[in-house]
Design a protein around this motif. Structure first.
Motif: not given
Length: 116
Positions: A25-29, A31-48, A54-56, A59-62
């Protein structure tokens, strides 16, 4: 459980279910980007980043990461820099049902030819 371990447990718990969906759902974008940006560990930000790609789409993520780099706080800019590397992951049609017939992503229209 210490806070960092709890965050890793959460990342691990949501990664696979998010990838298993043909769309999010659109409303996931945001929070996923926030989790990506605020995760302090570069190896775990990939999980978000990966489910967001895949979903969005790449181009939109970048674009969201670039916006964080331009206008974010120092913390957000640092997180966006860490996530930038993960946002270049090669995407594979067999990794997400988003690419199957009837999914929400079109391999032929991908921004990056490696996504297919």
């Amino acid at each position: 459980m210490p806070e960092d371990r709890r965050a890793r447990h959460l990342a691990h718990a949501v990664h696979k279910p998010l990838l298993e969906r043909a769309g999010l759902p659109e409303e996931f974008f945001v929070p996923l980007m926030a989790a990506t940006v605020y995760d302090p560990d570069p190896s775990f930000c990939r999980w978000f980043v990966e489910p967001a790609l895949y979903a969005f789409g790449r181009r939109r993520v970048m674009t969201a990461l670039f916006d964080c780099l331009r206008t974010g706080t120092d913390t957000e800019q640092a997180g966006a820099k860490r996530a930038w590397y993960c946002a270049h992951l090669p995407l594979h049609a067999d990794r997400s049902p988003a690419y199957v017939p009837g999914g929400n992503r079109d391999c032929a229209a991908s921004v990056d030819r490696n996504e297919a």
